[in-house]
Design a protein around this motif. Structure first.
Motif, mmCIF file in Angstrom:
data_model
loop_
_atom_site.group_PDB
_atom_site.id
_atom_site.type_symbol
_atom_site.label_atom_id
_atom_site.label_comp_id
_atom_site.label_asym_id
_atom_site.label_seq_id
_atom_site.Cartn_x
_atom_site.Cartn_y
_atom_site.Cartn_z
ATOM 1 N N LEU A 94 1.087 -1.100 -0.227
ATOM 2 C CA LEU A 94 0.043 -0.006 -0.381
ATOM 3 C C LEU A 94 1.132 1.625 0.047
ATOM 4 O O LEU A 94 1.519 1.565 0.840
ATOM 5 C CB LEU A 94 -1.017 -0.363 1.143
ATOM 6 C CG LEU A 94 -2.191 -1.483 1.331
ATOM 7 C CD1 LEU A 94 -2.592 -1.194 2.612
ATOM 8 C CD2 LEU A 94 -3.027 -1.362 0.543
ATOM 9 N N PRO A 95 0.698 1.843 -1.079
ATOM 10 C CA PRO A 95 2.004 2.771 -1.220
ATOM 11 C C PRO A 95 1.336 4.108 -0.887
ATOM 12 O O PRO A 95 0.357 4.340 0.283
ATOM 13 C CB PRO A 95 1.674 3.574 -2.886
ATOM 14 C CG PRO A 95 1.431 2.204 -3.501
ATOM 15 C CD PRO A 95 0.815 1.967 -2.951
ATOM 16 N N ALA A 96 2.251 5.070 0.440
ATOM 17 C CA ALA A 96 2.140 6.264 1.447
ATOM 18 C C ALA A 96 0.943 7.078 0.736
ATOM 19 O O ALA A 96 0.770 7.378 -0.935
ATOM 20 C CB ALA A 96 3.281 7.019 1.861
ATOM 21 N N GLY A 97 0.237 7.109 1.314
ATOM 22 C CA GLY A 97 -1.122 8.229 0.922
ATOM 23 C C GLY A 97 -2.534 7.521 -0.020
ATOM 24 O O GLY A 97 -3.688 8.473 -0.684
ATOM 25 N N CYS A 98 -2.548 6.089 0.014
ATOM 26 C CA CYS A 98 -2.707 5.478 -1.163
ATOM 27 C C CYS A 98 -4.186 5.335 -1.095
ATOM 28 O O CYS A 98 -5.267 4.886 -1.876
ATOM 29 C CB CYS A 98 -2.056 4.498 -2.077
ATOM 30 S SG CYS A 98 -2.430 3.423 -0.938
ATOM 31 N N ALA A 99 -4.374 5.249 0.423
ATOM 32 C CA ALA A 99 -5.999 4.751 0.799
ATOM 33 C C ALA A 99 -6.131 5.573 2.253
ATOM 34 O O ALA A 99 -5.720 6.053 2.706
ATOM 35 C CB ALA A 99 -5.628 3.231 1.919
ATOM 36 N N GLU A 100 -7.124 5.538 2.375
ATOM 37 C CA GLU A 100 -8.404 5.549 3.876
ATOM 38 C C GLU A 100 -8.457 4.777 4.917
ATOM 39 O O GLU A 100 -7.905 6.188 5.930
ATOM 40 C CB GLU A 100 -9.592 6.291 3.045
ATOM 41 C CG GLU A 100 -9.584 7.568 2.672
ATOM 42 C CD GLU A 100 -9.821 7.205 1.074
ATOM 43 O OE1 GLU A 100 -10.939 6.193 0.726
ATOM 44 O OE2 GLU A 100 -9.301 7.559 0.759
ATOM 45 N N HIS A 101 -8.528 4.248 4.881
ATOM 46 C CA HIS A 101 -8.384 3.180 5.832
ATOM 47 C C HIS A 101 -7.944 1.658 5.442
ATOM 48 O O HIS A 101 -7.949 1.393 4.120
ATOM 49 C CB HIS A 101 -9.561 2.731 6.659
ATOM 50 C CG HIS A 101 -10.364 2.535 6.509
ATOM 51 N ND1 HIS A 101 -11.839 3.157 5.804
ATOM 52 C CD2 HIS A 101 -10.768 1.271 5.741
ATOM 53 C CE1 HIS A 101 -12.585 2.363 5.932
ATOM 54 N NE2 HIS A 101 -12.656 1.370 5.539
ATOM 55 N N LEU A 102 -7.364 0.861 6.381
ATOM 56 C CA LEU A 102 -7.161 -0.421 5.950
ATOM 57 C C LEU A 102 -7.723 -1.481 7.259
ATOM 58 O O LEU A 102 -7.853 -0.746 8.503
ATOM 59 C CB LEU A 102 -6.189 -0.335 6.323
ATOM 60 C CG LEU A 102 -5.106 -2.561 6.531
ATOM 61 C CD1 LEU A 102 -6.129 -3.076 5.248
ATOM 62 C CD2 LEU A 102 -3.653 -2.818 6.704
#
Length: 327
Positions: A94-102
């Motif tokens: 998961l690259p930096a800043g690619c998602a809101e939550h896991l």
């Protein structure tokens, strides 16, 4: 984990979760930066409730996440309003800043490694440069299904990293953490490279971006074009052709211009002697540095500094070098 992500649910009993946060001061030979931890790791045990990490928070946004998802496990990533369902066994980048939550589903065991973008390579040996450049520059989520044994192996490395971070005073802690991190990264990079295909070098913009990042990190080491090409996984002729076509300058010129720009900045700051600046930029001979700077700037370092000071006293604009290192 440190405070870079919020935990929305109870993570389970203490022995179900093993975590650590890398303290740069604990490994001065590898990392000497202050501030937020560069690396953290945790082994996530199976639990009866789902757990969620806020990857879009200000503290978490600079971090890359590597997730090792055990067989039968499930997770979900929310990115740009869409939910990506993940199933184990698998490795997810998961690259930096690619998602809101896991979110890790109930009953799922996993390992989670967090790497501060642009800094975590300092824990890697030079032999892992190609892997770092490829993975740190990745722009999208990568979810790769793998054999269960590989997930177990990567999870063990993540657990070992967490253990060493938690006890940095133990002999060899920094070296063991570096070795385990390198194994994690190289194993994922090998899968990533195979998934891309042997003939795919990446777009011109991707390659030039990797070259730029590498140059920013290494300009003071006096590396040759062939050295940069090797680290980028290509021939010097290929790198020369690409830079000449896209930037109208050779890689050698770009390297030299970056050094001159740094030298000019340090001379203007006035915080070091010409000799100190020369050594900081990888020159063993001050006279050679002076000739190099004169060739590109039109005058010797000392004269350049004096002229800058005179212009500043008279309120005139500083002299400009007739190039930019990147368009």
């Amino acid at each position: 984990m440190d405070k870079s992500g919020e935990r929305l649910h109870v993570s389970g009993r203490p022995h179900d979760l093993r975590r650590g946060v890398a303290d740069p001061a604990a490994a001065p030979a590898i990392m000497a930066a202050a501030g937020t931890a560069t690396i953290s790791a945790e082994l996530i045990g199976s639990h009866y409730v789902a757990r969620r990490w806020m990857l879009g928070s200000m503290a978490a946004r600079p971090f890359i996440h590597l997730l090792s998802l055990q067989g039968g496990g499930r997770a979900a990533v929310l990115s740009e309003g869409e939910t990506l369902e993940l199933h184990g066994p698998g490795l997810i980048w998961l690259p930096a800043g690619c998602a809101e939550h896991l979110e890790i589903s109930a009953g799922t065991a996993a390992g989670l490694l967090r790497l501060r973008s642009g800094m975590w390579h300092r824990y890697l040996p030079p032999s892992a440069e190609a892997a770092y450049l490829a993975l740190d520059g990745a722009g999208g989520i990568m979810a790769l299904p793998v054999e269960p044994g590989l997930v177990t192996t990567v999870s063990r490395s993540i657990e070992a990293i967490a253990a060493e971070i938690a006890a940095p005073a133990r002999s060899g802690a920094a070296s063991i953490m570096s070795a385990e991190l390198t194994l994690c990264v190289l194993r994922f990079w090998r899968l990533f490279a195979a998934d891309r295909g042997p003939d795919e070098e990446g777009s011109s913009a991707d390659i030039l971006g990797r070259f730029r990042r590498l140059l920013e990190e290494r300009y003071h080491q006096q590396l040759r074009v062939a050295d940069y090409a090797k680290l980028l996984g290509m021939t010097p002729d290929r790198l020369h052709a690409l830079c000449s076509r896209e930037l109208q300058r050779s890689p050698s010129a770009l390297i030299q211009q970056r050094v001159v720009r740094e030298a000019a900045t340090r001379l203007e700051a006035g915080t070091g002697t010409v000799k100190q600046i020369a050594f900081a930029l990888g020159f063993k001979d001050t006279a050679y540095f002076s000739r190099f700077f004169r060739k590109h700037a039109g005058e010797a370092p000392g004269a350049w500094r004096r002229r800058l000071a005179a212009r500043a006293r008279s309120g005139r604009a500083r002299p400009a070098l007739n190039f930019a290192d990147w368009p």
